[in-house]
Design a protein around this motif. Structure first.
Motif, PDB file in Angstrom:
ATOM      1  N   ALA A  11       0.869  -1.175   0.000  1.00 41.70           N
ATOM      2  CA  ALA A  11       0.000   0.000   0.000  1.00 41.70           C
ATOM      3  C   ALA A  11       0.907   1.226   0.000  1.00 41.70           C
ATOM      4  CB  ALA A  11      -0.908   0.003   1.228  1.00 41.70           C
ATOM      5  N   LEU A  12       0.680   2.090  -0.960  1.00 40.05           N
ATOM      6  CA  LEU A  12       1.454   3.318  -1.100  1.00 40.05           C
ATOM      7  C   LEU A  12       0.554   4.474  -0.695  1.00 40.05           C
ATOM      8  CD1 LEU A  12       2.901   2.444  -4.622  1.00 40.05           C
ATOM      9  CD2 LEU A  12       4.059   2.172  -2.419  1.00 40.05           C
ATOM     10  N   LEU A  13       0.851   5.059   0.449  1.00 35.81           N
ATOM     11  CA  LEU A  13       0.036   6.149   0.984  1.00 35.81           C
ATOM     12  C   LEU A  13       0.584   7.466   0.463  1.00 35.81           C
ATOM     13  CD1 LEU A  13      -0.532   3.666   2.724  1.00 35.81           C
ATOM     14  CD2 LEU A  13      -0.714   5.172   4.672  1.00 35.81           C
ATOM     15  N   ARG A  14      -0.322   8.344   0.071  1.00 37.03           N
ATOM     16  CA  ARG A  14       0.079   9.615  -0.508  1.00 37.03           C
ATOM     17  C   ARG A  14       0.011  10.727   0.528  1.00 37.03           C
ATOM     18  NH1 ARG A  14      -1.283  14.309  -2.772  1.00 37.03           N
ATOM     19  NH2 ARG A  14      -0.337  14.846  -4.761  1.00 37.03           N
ATOM     20  N   GLY A  15       1.098  11.460   0.645  1.00 32.96           N
ATOM     21  CA  GLY A  15       1.077  12.717   1.376  1.00 32.96           C
ATOM     22  C   GLY A  15       1.171  12.654   2.883  1.00 32.96           C
TER      23      GLY A  15
END
Length: 189
Positions: A11-15
């Motif tokens: 999972a690539l979380l943004r910001g």
């Protein structure tokens, strides 16, 4: 590996944890995902990379589950992109041959569905010839700039556009490290 659980999804979380905004401690992030029923999680770096032993076929549903859990726990929206191990491997394999070379600063701009690479290219501002290079891959846009001329890049123009909110960026080194980590057992699983 009998009895060991390999992560199947990243999972690539943004910001989060960028520029002092949306601070999230990695132990709190892992606990949030465990509380959401996602089982063992391994966080990588402080910028929102999470390895999960989750069904990779549940991509959009998994993204929604993670986003809802994060909003409930931390009180702000965290756009999340999910990639299976095979999807991440395909993205790495499709990169231009020189992507990640010492002469370049290279990143992967991961795209949140339904955004397509074609839409990103259509919105892309004019980049500098001889400095910036762009290529497309599965669910991603590869961006690199000549390291010796990195200050001359124009990629910041894309980062200020609305389409950028549907992406998250990882360095080439982080991207390939995440792929390697997907082949290691999750601690506590």
């Amino acid at each position: 590996m009998v009895g060991e659980h390999l992560p199947t999804t990243v999972a690539l979380l943004r910001g989060i944890n960028v520029g002092g905004r949306h601070a999230v401690a990695m132990p709190d992030l892992a606990a949030c995902l465990a509380d959401a029923g996602l089982g063992a999680a391994r966080t990588v770096q402080q910028s929102g990379n999470v390895l999960l032993a989750a069904d990779p076929a549940s991509g959009p549903d998994l993204e929604g589950t993670i986003e809802a859990a994060l909003a409930d726990r931390f009180g702000f929206a965290v756009p999340t992109l999910v990639r299976s191990r095979d999807e991440l491997a395909a993205t790495v394999a499709a990169a231009p041959p020189d992507h990640g070379s010492d002469a370049l600063r290279s990143e992967v701009f991961f795209l949140k569905a339904p955004l397509t690479a074609r839409e990103v290219l259509d919105a892309m501002p004019e980049l500098r010839d001889g400095v910036d290079a762009v290529a497309t891959g599965p669910g991603a846009v590869y961006f690199s700039r000549v390291a010796a001329q990195a200050r001359r890049t124009r990629i910041q123009r894309l980062m200020g556009m609305p389409v950028f909110r549907q992406m998250t960026v990882r360095s080439w080194r982080t991207t390939t490290r995440l792929l390697a980590l997907l082949d290691e057992p999750l601690p506590g699983a």
